[in-house]
Write a protein that holds these residues in place. Structure first.
Motif, PDB file in Angstrom:
ATOM      1  N   TYR A 154       1.111  -0.584  -0.125  1.00 12.49           N
ATOM      2  CA  TYR A 154       0.201  -0.151  -0.443  1.00 12.49           C
ATOM      3  C   TYR A 154       1.304   1.541  -0.145  1.00 12.49           C
ATOM      4  O   TYR A 154       0.790   2.380  -0.107  1.00 12.49           O
ATOM      5  N   MET A 155       1.902   1.074  -0.315  1.00 15.07           N
ATOM      6  CA  MET A 155       3.209   2.244  -0.123  1.00 15.07           C
ATOM      7  C   MET A 155       3.166   3.261  -1.477  1.00 15.07           C
ATOM      8  O   MET A 155       2.695   2.883  -2.248  1.00 15.07           O
ATOM      9  N   PRO A 156       4.004   4.288  -1.765  1.00 10.50           N
ATOM     10  CA  PRO A 156       4.515   5.236  -2.154  1.00 10.50           C
ATOM     11  C   PRO A 156       4.858   4.177  -3.458  1.00 10.50           C
ATOM     12  O   PRO A 156       5.435   3.104  -3.157  1.00 10.50           O
ATOM     13  N   ASP A 157       4.535   4.263  -4.731  1.00 13.76           N
ATOM     14  CA  ASP A 157       5.050   3.586  -5.728  1.00 13.76           C
ATOM     15  C   ASP A 157       7.218   2.695  -5.854  1.00 13.76           C
ATOM     16  O   ASP A 157       7.393   2.173  -6.078  1.00 13.76           O
ATOM     17  N   LEU A 158       7.254   4.466  -5.441  1.00 11.72           N
ATOM     18  CA  LEU A 158       8.549   4.083  -5.050  1.00 11.72           C
ATOM     19  C   LEU A 158       9.750   3.263  -4.001  1.00 11.72           C
ATOM     20  O   LEU A 158      10.564   2.826  -4.542  1.00 11.72           O
ATOM     21  N   ILE A 159       8.422   3.259  -3.117  1.00 12.14           N
ATOM     22  CA  ILE A 159       9.069   2.661  -1.728  1.00 12.14           C
ATOM     23  C   ILE A 159       8.432   1.178  -2.051  1.00 12.14           C
ATOM     24  O   ILE A 159       8.762   0.391  -0.654  1.00 12.14           O
ATOM     25  N   SER A 160       7.320   0.530  -2.661  1.00  7.32           N
ATOM     26  CA  SER A 160       6.235  -0.249  -2.530  1.00  7.32           C
ATOM     27  C   SER A 160       7.049  -1.208  -2.360  1.00  7.32           C
ATOM     28  O   SER A 160       8.289  -1.853  -2.992  1.00  7.32           O
ATOM     29  N   HIS A 161       6.557  -2.437  -1.855  1.00  5.59           N
ATOM     30  CA  HIS A 161       7.138  -3.938  -2.313  1.00  5.59           C
ATOM     31  C   HIS A 161       5.658  -4.849  -1.507  1.00  5.59           C
ATOM     32  O   HIS A 161       4.762  -4.449  -1.751  1.00  5.59           O
ATOM     33  N   GLN A 162       5.622  -6.100  -1.941  1.00  2.58           N
ATOM     34  CA  GLN A 162       4.743  -6.767  -2.080  1.00  2.58           C
ATOM     35  C   GLN A 162       4.314  -7.227  -0.642  1.00  2.58           C
ATOM     36  O   GLN A 162       3.326  -7.859  -0.117  1.00  2.58           O
ATOM     37  N   GLY A 163       4.772  -6.952   0.600  1.00  2.00           N
ATOM     38  CA  GLY A 163       4.507  -6.809   1.877  1.00  2.00           C
ATOM     39  C   GLY A 163       4.747  -8.003   2.132  1.00  2.00           C
ATOM     40  O   GLY A 163       4.709  -9.906   1.702  1.00  2.00           O
ATOM     41  N   ALA A 164       4.793  -8.150   3.827  1.00  5.80           N
ATOM     42  CA  ALA A 164       4.754  -9.859   4.455  1.00  5.80           C
ATOM     43  C   ALA A 164       4.158  -9.982   5.173  1.00  5.80           C
ATOM     44  O   ALA A 164       3.326  -9.301   5.784  1.00  5.80           O
ATOM     45  N   SER A 165       3.377 -11.150   5.025  1.00  9.33           N
ATOM     46  CA  SER A 165       2.236 -11.867   6.080  1.00  9.33           C
ATOM     47  C   SER A 165       2.958 -11.392   7.884  1.00  9.33           C
ATOM     48  O   SER A 165       4.462 -11.971   7.936  1.00  9.33           O
ATOM     49  N   ILE A 166       2.086 -12.220   8.163  1.00 11.66           N
ATOM     50  CA  ILE A 166       2.417 -12.149   9.914  1.00 11.66           C
ATOM     51  C   ILE A 166       3.434 -13.510   9.781  1.00 11.66           C
ATOM     52  O   ILE A 166       4.204 -12.576  11.360  1.00 11.66           O
ATOM     53  N   GLN A 167       3.058 -14.810   9.797  1.00  9.59           N
ATOM     54  CA  GLN A 167       3.998 -15.622   9.596  1.00  9.59           C
ATOM     55  C   GLN A 167       5.537 -15.036   8.862  1.00  9.59           C
ATOM     56  O   GLN A 167       6.072 -16.152  10.202  1.00  9.59           O
ATOM     57  N   LYS A 168       5.067 -14.793   7.807  1.00 11.59           N
ATOM     58  CA  LYS A 168       6.674 -14.268   7.714  1.00 11.59           C
ATOM     59  C   LYS A 168       7.581 -13.626   7.736  1.00 11.59           C
ATOM     60  O   LYS A 168       8.611 -13.893   8.878  1.00 11.59           O
ATOM     61  N   LEU A 169       6.634 -12.237   8.710  1.00 15.82           N
ATOM     62  CA  LEU A 169       6.757 -11.558   9.161  1.00 15.82           C
ATOM     63  C   LEU A 169       7.593 -11.621  10.784  1.00 15.82           C
ATOM     64  O   LEU A 169       9.282 -11.507  11.316  1.00 15.82           O
ATOM     65  N   LEU A 444      14.696  -8.198   4.910  1.00 16.22           N
ATOM     66  CA  LEU A 444      13.301  -8.983   4.034  1.00 16.22           C
ATOM     67  C   LEU A 444      12.707  -8.039   3.053  1.00 16.22           C
ATOM     68  O   LEU A 444      11.857  -8.631   1.817  1.00 16.22           O
ATOM     69  N   THR A 445      12.395  -5.829   3.063  1.00 19.65           N
ATOM     70  CA  THR A 445      11.848  -5.800   1.965  1.00 19.65           C
ATOM     71  C   THR A 445      12.887  -5.884   1.333  1.00 19.65           C
ATOM     72  O   THR A 445      12.706  -4.878  -0.625  1.00 19.65           O
ATOM     73  N   GLY A 446      14.266  -5.617   0.744  1.00 22.67           N
ATOM     74  CA  GLY A 446      14.863  -5.194  -0.109  1.00 22.67           C
ATOM     75  C   GLY A 446      15.156  -2.972  -0.262  1.00 22.67           C
ATOM     76  O   GLY A 446      14.994  -3.107  -1.230  1.00 22.67           O
ATOM     77  N   LEU A 447      14.710  -2.961   1.197  1.00 25.68           N
ATOM     78  CA  LEU A 447      15.221  -1.058   1.577  1.00 25.68           C
ATOM     79  C   LEU A 447      15.486  -0.198   1.093  1.00 25.68           C
ATOM     80  O   LEU A 447      15.721   1.176   0.212  1.00 25.68           O
ATOM     81  N   GLY A 448      17.278  -1.348   1.147  1.00 24.75           N
ATOM     82  CA  GLY A 448      18.544  -0.634   0.713  1.00 24.75           C
ATOM     83  C   GLY A 448      18.338   0.246  -0.282  1.00 24.75           C
ATOM     84  O   GLY A 448      19.202   1.110  -1.190  1.00 24.75           O
ATOM     85  N   GLN A 449      17.874  -1.302  -1.367  1.00 28.29           N
ATOM     86  CA  GLN A 449      17.860  -0.759  -2.833  1.00 28.29           C
ATOM     87  C   GLN A 449      17.322   0.523  -3.252  1.00 28.29           C
ATOM     88  O   GLN A 449      17.803   1.474  -4.250  1.00 28.29           O
ATOM     89  N   VAL A 450      15.689   0.513  -2.506  1.00 29.90           N
ATOM     90  CA  VAL A 450      14.480   1.454  -2.597  1.00 29.90           C
ATOM     91  C   VAL A 450      14.783   3.019  -2.067  1.00 29.90           C
ATOM     92  O   VAL A 450      15.115   3.573  -3.102  1.00 29.90           O
ATOM     93  N   LEU A 451      16.287   2.870  -1.166  1.00 30.35           N
ATOM     94  CA  LEU A 451      16.875   4.230  -0.296  1.00 30.35           C
ATOM     95  C   LEU A 451      17.871   4.697  -1.581  1.00 30.35           C
ATOM     96  O   LEU A 451      17.807   6.024  -1.913  1.00 30.35           O
TER      97      LEU A 451
END
Length: 686
Positions: A154-169, A444-451
């Motif tokens: 649900y995040m803006p396109d620039l920082i969005s990812h597929q999201g993680a379920s409670i189990q996975k997170l 988990l999210t690959g935030l480094g590449q996004v940043l």
């Protein structure tokens, strides 16, 4: 001079003080057992997950026993039922990965509902424990990252990812070594606890008082002697404490009142101690928890991190000493009369045995080239022996009889030092556990590449702008985070981006330069107003406004702020000759500087550059600087600190010519100042 024998405590009242023998013995027992456990795993290593889980469970237990849910007077004198419940539940859920280790190993990724439930409760418990000892900032940041992990789609396109379920997170954050039990807390288990214990043992043995006495004996009679002694004492204490606030509290208790007595204002006395205490965390061999994490993140030995930090650390301290000298000359301060001193030789000899464990530490690291764990363990064992026998030996040298009670003093000191070390470790363990959540979110999210993409859009390819943004981020986060957590957050987010963009701009920067850059600004945050922790500690002792003390301390520390920019572009300041183009970010790709003459020249010119910058800030050299003298000193700073950049962008053949030009300008200003001081009959501070 009479040397104070007992330290006045200046500690913020946060921990409980319950008038119950059972409660006190119970807490003390947990602290002692934790220290014993850490010594055991240092010699007989356990599986990483098991040791990290047990390590954190000790910290969680102590936090809920010692720290109330809210700071108010009544909370410090009772243990409510909900804290007892959190104590029991906290231990149960945090130790779960160790208890069910083989079960979890047999079902990787295919977790039971029980596993997920325990993980969710554990993360909540850890965040609450962190809030109690660190304040809300780090917990809020962790919450934001967890929300980002879960609602990524649900995040803006620039920082969005597929999201993680409670189990996975939940599984990723607590049941693997990617989150809570990741690298940060692994370093806390293996390295940090031992060095905190080492510092606690030295302090209990009397080494801190010895360092202060030596500093005053050597420097007390000079202009501004107490202030200069403060700098040296903080440097010596910083070599073994690894905490800026601990340096301020330990040394400042003695030095700040004496600085005020010598003529410094409350603000300046507090600020000098803040600057000295904060810089103490930069001093090898023990540079604080974050330095050990740097080594672990980069896959290099701690010895290499320590070697890289030597020139910047000593240049910082020598230049702070120079600033204190300039302030003393400007104010016309006097020293303490010689007849107020005991024999300097007697003071120096009285504590030489405290140097032996430090030499053992350095020998194991630098000559035997063993691990930091072995170095700390060996030094601790030697310190145990010293503490047991120092009282009997002292009595024997005085011709007195030695009884069993004299030997028992040493064992008692060891016991209480181990208890103190455990209490001090609660903050670091909570910080590294919470920082692990942030590191886990990035993996988990690959935030480094996004940043990286976000920073490129904001700053383009301007590496200077990116460095300024990184420094600003470290200073801002440092207002609410301890140095270790601050370093982990910023380095995890920004360090890969800086390395990538530096490579795009044609700079082959070793990764250690970037990580030390972040480390330096994380430390500087301790005296950055309005929330510098070290500034609040010093202000309390000096009875001054903490914000004003922080501002003045940060002004003194501006010279420390230019060093990271300098060693980023001039890696010789880190004793690095070059970087392998095929392997620039690996420790094995670093070619270390090994020419002794060149090392001496680099260090000497670094000191000249820092002296010039200090004089510019103070408006003083031998006497007041005239405008044209200040203008002449401006180019001295880059010519001394980044001669390679000057040689590249100015009409200078090479960096050695840059050094020569720098020396000529600096020498000319010195000569004009000396002549002016003689003609004006001003105080000669040359």
């Amino acid at each position: 001079m009479s040397y104070p024998s007992e330290k006045e405590e200046f500690v913020e009242v946060k921990t409980r003080e319950i008038d119950s023998n059972f409660y006190n013995y119970f807490v003390i027992s947990i602290c002692f057992v934790w220290s014993v456990f850490q010594l055991y795993v240092a010699y007989f290593p356990l599986n990483t997950t098991i040791s990290r889980s047990i390590h954190l469970s000790f910290a969680i237990a102590l936090i809920f026993l010692l720290y109330p849910i809210k700071i108010h007077k009544k909370a410090h004198f009772k243990l409510p039922f909900y804290d007892i419940l959190l104590f029991v539940v906290g231990i149960g859920v945090v130790v779960y990965p160790a208890v069910d280790f083989y079960g979890l190993a047999s079902r990787p990724g295919d977790y039971l509902q029980r596993d997920i439930t325990v993980s969710c409760i554990a993360v909540f418990v850890i965040i609450e424990a962190g809030r109690r000892v660190l304040g809300p900032a780090l917990g809020i940041i962790c919450g934001i990252f967890l929300m980002y992990d879960y609602f990524g789609q649900y995040m803006p396109d620039l920082i969005s990812h597929q999201g993680a379920s409670i189990q996975k997170l939940a599984g990723h954050m607590f049941l693997t070594t990617e989150g809570v039990f990741g690298v940060p807390i692994g370093v806390s288990v293996s390295f940090i606890y031992l060095f905190v214990l080492f510092g606690s043992l030295l302090e209990r043995a009397g080494a801190g008082q010895y360092f202060i006495n030596v500093a005053f004996a050597l420097l007390g009679r000079f202009k501004g002697g107490p202030a200069k002694a403060s700098v040296i004492a903080s440097g010596l204490t910083g070599m073994v404490s690894g905490s800026s606030t601990a340096n301020v509290v330990t040394v400042g208790t003695f030095t700040i009142p004496l600085m005020k007595k010598a003529g410094l204002t409350r603000v300046k006395a507090g600020a000098i101690e803040v600057a000295a205490g904060v810089n103490g965390q930069l001093m090898p061999p023990i540079m604080g928890a974050a330095a050990f994490i740097i080594a672990e993140f980069l896959g290099m030995s701690y010895t290499n991190v320590m070697i890289a930090a030597i020139i910047p650390a000593f240049a910082c301290y020598i230049s702070l000493f120079f600033i204190v000298h300039l302030e003393s000359c400007k104010l016309g301060l006097k020293g303490i009369k010689d007849n107020e001193y005991q024999s300097k030789f007697k003071i120096f000899v009285s504590g030489l045995h405290y140097i032996l464990p430090i030499l053992m530490l350095l020998y194991t690291l630098l000559i035997a080239k063993q691990s930091a764990i072995s170095a700390a363990f060996n030094a601790i064992l030697l310190l145990f022996l010293i503490m047991i026998f120092q009282e009997p030996v002292k009595k024997l040298t005085m011709g007195e009889k030695v009884g069993i009670e004299d030997i028992s003093i040493g064992f008692s000191d060891i016991f209480w030092a181990m208890v103190t070390a455990a209490k001090n470790m609660t903050t670091i363990a909570a910080a590294t556990a919470l920082a692990g959540i942030i590191v886990g979110s990035i993996s988990l999210t690959g935030l480094g590449q996004v940043l990286s993409e976000v920073v490129e859009q904001l700053a383009g390819d301007n590496i200077i702008l990116i460095l300024f943004l990184t420094a600003l981020m470290s200073l801002l986060l440092g207002m609410g985070l301890p140095t270790t957590a601050n370093y982990i957050v910023v380095s995890s987010l920004v360090a890969p981006v800086i390395l990538l963009l530096a490579a795009k701009n044609g700079f082959l920067i070793p990764a250690i330069a970037v990580h030390l850059f972040v480390f330096y600004f994380g430390i500087l945050a301790d005296d950055t107003p309005p929330v510098g922790i070290a500034a609040y500690a010093a202000a309390g002792i000096a009875k001054a406004n903490p914000v004003i003390v922080g501002v003045q301390g940060f002004f003194y520390d501006l010279r420390t702020a230019i060093l990271p920019f300098a060693f980023f572009f001039n890696n010789k300041l880190l004793l690095i000759e070059s970087v392998d183009p095929l392997n620039p970010y690996d420790a094995k790709g670093i070619v270390w500087l090994n020419n002794p003459i060149e090392i001496v020249v680099v260090f000497a010119m670094a000191v000249v550059g820092m002296f010039a910058f200090a004089s510019l800030l103070q408006g003083y050299f031998i006497t007041n600087l005239r405008i044209w003298e200040r203008l002449l000193l401006i180019p001295v700073v880059p010519l001394a600190l980044v001669p390679n950049v000057c040689a590249k962008y100015l009409i200078i053949p090479n960096e050695y010519i840059s050094y020569i030009i720098c020396a000529i300008i600096y020498g000319f200003v010195f000569l004009t100042q000396w002549i002016k001081s003689k003609n004006d009959n001003t105080i000669d501070c040359s």
